[in-house]
Each structure stands twice: as structure tokens, then as C-alpha cells.
Motif scaffolding. Structure first.
Motif, mmCIF file in Angstrom:
data_model
loop_
_atom_site.group_PDB
_atom_site.id
_atom_site.type_symbol
_atom_site.label_atom_id
_atom_site.label_comp_id
_atom_site.label_asym_id
_atom_site.label_seq_id
_atom_site.Cartn_x
_atom_site.Cartn_y
_atom_site.Cartn_z
ATOM 1 N N THR A 1 0.835 -1.191 0.000
ATOM 2 C CA THR A 1 0.000 0.000 0.000
ATOM 3 C C THR A 1 0.872 1.243 0.000
ATOM 4 O O THR A 1 2.072 1.190 0.321
ATOM 5 N N LEU A 2 0.257 2.377 -0.327
ATOM 6 C CA LEU A 2 0.998 3.638 -0.336
ATOM 7 C C LEU A 2 1.525 3.972 1.054
ATOM 8 O O LEU A 2 2.641 4.461 1.210
ATOM 9 N N SER A 3 0.716 3.704 2.083
ATOM 10 C CA SER A 3 1.137 3.984 3.463
ATOM 11 C C SER A 3 2.330 3.110 3.855
ATOM 12 O O SER A 3 3.271 3.581 4.507
ATOM 13 N N ALA A 4 2.289 1.844 3.456
ATOM 14 C CA ALA A 4 3.395 0.938 3.778
ATOM 15 C C ALA A 4 4.681 1.384 3.078
ATOM 16 O O ALA A 4 5.768 1.320 3.658
ATOM 17 N N ILE A 5 4.539 1.844 1.840
ATOM 18 C CA ILE A 5 5.705 2.328 1.099
ATOM 19 C C ILE A 5 6.283 3.570 1.767
ATOM 20 O O ILE A 5 7.500 3.733 1.872
ATOM 21 N N ALA A 6 5.398 4.450 2.244
ATOM 22 C CA ALA A 6 5.843 5.666 2.942
ATOM 23 C C ALA A 6 6.649 5.300 4.182
ATOM 24 O O ALA A 6 7.710 5.891 4.461
ATOM 25 N N ALA B 1 14.568 10.995 2.399
ATOM 26 C CA ALA B 1 13.806 12.206 2.711
ATOM 27 C C ALA B 1 12.981 12.656 1.517
ATOM 28 O O ALA B 1 13.296 12.346 0.368
ATOM 29 N N THR B 2 11.919 13.380 1.789
ATOM 30 C CA THR B 2 11.137 13.972 0.717
ATOM 31 C C THR B 2 11.914 15.143 0.123
ATOM 32 O O THR B 2 12.980 15.510 0.617
ATOM 33 N N SER B 3 11.364 15.737 -0.937
ATOM 34 C CA SER B 3 12.058 16.856 -1.586
ATOM 35 C C SER B 3 12.261 18.031 -0.630
ATOM 36 O O SER B 3 13.169 18.825 -0.802
ATOM 37 N N ARG B 4 11.387 18.128 0.395
ATOM 38 C CA ARG B 4 11.502 19.207 1.381
ATOM 39 C C ARG B 4 12.170 18.755 2.674
ATOM 40 O O ARG B 4 12.174 19.459 3.669
ATOM 41 N N GLY B 5 12.685 17.530 2.662
ATOM 42 C CA GLY B 5 13.409 17.052 3.829
ATOM 43 C C GLY B 5 12.535 16.482 4.933
ATOM 44 O O GLY B 5 13.021 16.249 6.041
ATOM 45 N N GLY B 6 11.273 16.253 4.649
ATOM 46 C CA GLY B 6 10.356 15.764 5.672
ATOM 47 C C GLY B 6 10.135 14.271 5.586
ATOM 48 O O GLY B 6 10.865 13.538 4.913
ATOM 49 N N THR B 7 9.109 13.810 6.314
ATOM 50 C CA THR B 7 8.758 12.391 6.285
ATOM 51 C C THR B 7 7.711 12.143 5.210
ATOM 52 O O THR B 7 7.038 13.059 4.745
ATOM 53 N N TRP B 8 7.563 10.889 4.833
ATOM 54 C CA TRP B 8 6.683 10.515 3.734
ATOM 55 C C TRP B 8 5.254 10.257 4.203
ATOM 56 O O TRP B 8 5.034 9.771 5.309
ATOM 57 N N THR B 9 4.323 10.575 3.322
ATOM 58 C CA THR B 9 2.923 10.242 3.522
ATOM 59 C C THR B 9 2.443 9.461 2.302
ATOM 60 O O THR B 9 3.118 9.439 1.268
ATOM 61 N N ALA B 10 1.278 8.825 2.432
ATOM 62 C CA ALA B 10 0.720 8.077 1.305
ATOM 63 C C ALA B 10 0.493 8.992 0.108
ATOM 64 O O ALA B 10 0.725 8.610 -1.047
ATOM 65 N N THR B 11 0.046 10.227 0.381
ATOM 66 C CA THR B 11 -0.209 11.189 -0.700
ATOM 67 C C THR B 11 1.065 11.527 -1.455
ATOM 68 O O THR B 11 1.071 11.601 -2.689
ATOM 69 N N GLN B 12 2.157 11.723 -0.726
ATOM 70 C CA GLN B 12 3.427 12.046 -1.377
ATOM 71 C C GLN B 12 3.932 10.887 -2.224
ATOM 72 O O GLN B 12 4.468 11.085 -3.313
ATOM 73 N N VAL B 13 3.752 9.675 -1.743
ATOM 74 C CA VAL B 13 4.145 8.504 -2.522
ATOM 75 C C VAL B 13 3.326 8.430 -3.806
ATOM 76 O O VAL B 13 3.849 8.164 -4.884
ATOM 77 N N SER B 14 2.033 8.723 -3.680
ATOM 78 C CA SER B 14 1.162 8.714 -4.852
ATOM 79 C C SER B 14 1.618 9.733 -5.885
ATOM 80 O O SER B 14 1.602 9.463 -7.085
ATOM 81 N N ARG B 15 2.053 10.914 -5.417
ATOM 82 C CA ARG B 15 2.520 11.944 -6.345
ATOM 83 C C ARG B 15 3.792 11.516 -7.067
ATOM 84 O O ARG B 15 3.981 11.825 -8.246
ATOM 85 N N VAL B 16 4.666 10.847 -6.356
ATOM 86 C CA VAL B 16 5.891 10.343 -6.979
ATOM 87 C C VAL B 16 5.550 9.340 -8.083
ATOM 88 O O VAL B 16 6.123 9.377 -9.178
ATOM 89 N N ILE B 17 4.588 8.460 -7.797
ATOM 90 C CA ILE B 17 4.178 7.477 -8.782
ATOM 91 C C ILE B 17 3.556 8.162 -10.001
ATOM 92 O O ILE B 17 3.847 7.803 -11.142
ATOM 93 N N GLU B 18 2.721 9.166 -9.733
ATOM 94 C CA GLU B 18 2.090 9.922 -10.827
ATOM 95 C C GLU B 18 3.153 10.580 -11.702
ATOM 96 O O GLU B 18 3.083 10.532 -12.926
ATOM 97 N N ARG B 19 4.143 11.185 -11.072
ATOM 98 C CA ARG B 19 5.198 11.867 -11.838
ATOM 99 C C ARG B 19 6.025 10.858 -12.620
ATOM 100 O O ARG B 19 6.421 11.128 -13.762
#
Length: 219
Positions: free
Chosen positions: A184-189, A198-216
Motif C-alpha cells: 500500500t501507499l502507506s506501507a511504502i511511505a 527524505a522527501t524533496s523538502r526534507g520531511g517524512t513521507w505520507t501516502a499522498t506524497q508517494v502517490s505523487r511520486v508514482i504519478e510523476r
């Protein structure tokens, strides 16, 4: 036996020639067939267009729909926007009782949910367009040369997009196999955080951010 007719679309001739976007669509379709499809199944045909989503006159889509109606199969697409960007066009397909639609990225979604998703996506595009017009109008009122504004904005946006694409490509080396394995997206996060990615802003991952990476990664 369940039968699928696969349809893929890219927006430009260059994308079609290079395969850009087609591999990502096929990957999502393969995941759906492996993880979510009823078995046994067969792929009765595969079609693809190289046209804008705003263009409803797509010959390969027409052929795919004809085959679906003929065999009583399901039209399988990677993403809903591969069918088109206009909700009216998508709604017409959904209203056709001889056409069964399946979207790989939303394997459990029914026609009602897909219709709502299409409507929300169209509203978002309309708002973004109006927001851009308002910004240009305000800039013009303040005496800003719009040509120069657009050039600077385009260059800045291109730089941002290139950076985001590069970062997404790196992360997809981890995310892609995890998603393909059914996580799942949450498990991947959680996995990315545990690995210290780290995320592009240096933070922690969320399911939404993982989804955006997949979309891109699928563009």
C-alpha cells in the motif's frame, strides 16, 4: 473467462515514438492483471493512440470499444485520463451498457466512483485555468510585460519540473518494486522513512506524497 481489451494513450507523436509514458501505463496494467484481476483471464486486444486527451475522435479507442462490445469484455486503461479529459466524454462511455470499464490504478472503483473522480479532475483543471488567467490579468494591470513574465515563469517552472522529475526517478527505483509487489501507499511511505529517504523538502513521507511520486514517474 474474463476478457480484457487494453487501451493506452500518449499525448504527442514524440511520446509515441520514444515509448515515454507507454511503459508506465503497461506497468500499471500488468500490476492490475497480476494482483487484482479475476482468473482466468485473457487479453483479447491492445490498442493505443497518440493524441491529446481533449480530442474525442481517436480511431484506436473506437476500435477498442468495438471489440469490447463484440466480445462482452472489459476496457482496461491504466488511468482514467487516458480515456479523455472531458467528463462528458467519459460519462458517455460509462452510460454505454455494452461497455465495461476498468481502471488499473483504481481496481475496486465502480462506475459511480469513476464518474465522480472524472468530474473532480475536470473541476480542478478549470480552476487552475481560471487562476492563471486571473494572475495574468493582475500582472497586466500592474504594467508587467506579460511576454517577459511568461518567459521567466516558464524557465522557472521548467527548472522546478526537471528537479522534481530527477528526484522522483531516484525514489521510483525503490517505490516501483514495492508497489509492484502489492504494498500500500502507506506501507511504502513507512519503508522510505525507515530507509532514511527524505522527501524533496526534507520531511517524512505520507501516502499522498508517494502517490505523487508514482504519478510523476508515469508521465
Amino acid at each position: 473467462m474474463k476478457q480484457y481489451v487494453i487501451y493506452k494513450r500518449v499525448s504527442t507523436e514524440d511520446q509515441g515514438k520514444s515509448g515515454h509514458g507507454l511503459d508506465a501505463q503497461q506497468r500499471d496494467i500488468d500490476i492490475f492483471l497480476e494482483k487484482f484481476s479475476d482468473v482466468p483471464f485473457e487479453v483479447a486486444g491492445t490498442f493505443q493512440d497518440i493524441q491529446s486527451g481533449a480530442d474525442n475522435d481517436r480511431p484506436e479507442l473506437a476500435k477498442a470499444l468495438d471489440l469490447v462490445r463484440k466480445i462482452g469484455g472489459e476496457l482496461l486503461v491504466a488511468k482514467l485520463d487516458r480515456l479523455g479529459r472531458r467528463v462528458a466524454h467519459i460519462a458517455t462511455l460509462m452510460d454505454d451498457k455494452r461497455v465495461k470499464l476498468r481502471v488499473a490504478q483504481m481496481p475496486q472503483a465502480d462506475k459511480f466512483q469513476l464518474h465522480i473522480y472524472a468530474a473532480l479532475a475536470e473541476q480542478e483543471r478549470t480552476f487552475i485555468s481560471e487562476r492563471t488567467k486571473a494572475a495574468l490579468k493582475e500582472a497586466k494591470r500592474k504594467g508587467v510585460r506579460l511576454g517577459g513574465l511568461r518567459d521567466k515563469t516558464m524557465k522557472r517552472n521548467e527548472a522546478i519540473q526537471h528537479k522534481a522529475d530527477a528526484e522522483a526517478a531516484k525514489v521510483m527505483r525503490i517505490v516501483g518494486p514495492l508497489r509492484a509487489s502489492g504494498q500500500t501507499l502507506s506501507a511504502i511511505a513507512e519503508t522510505l522513512d525507515s530507509m532514511g529517504v527524505a522527501t524533496s523538502r526534507g520531511g517524512t513521507w505520507t501516502a499522498t506524497q508517494v502517490s505523487r511520486v508514482i504519478e510523476r514517474g508515469q508521465k
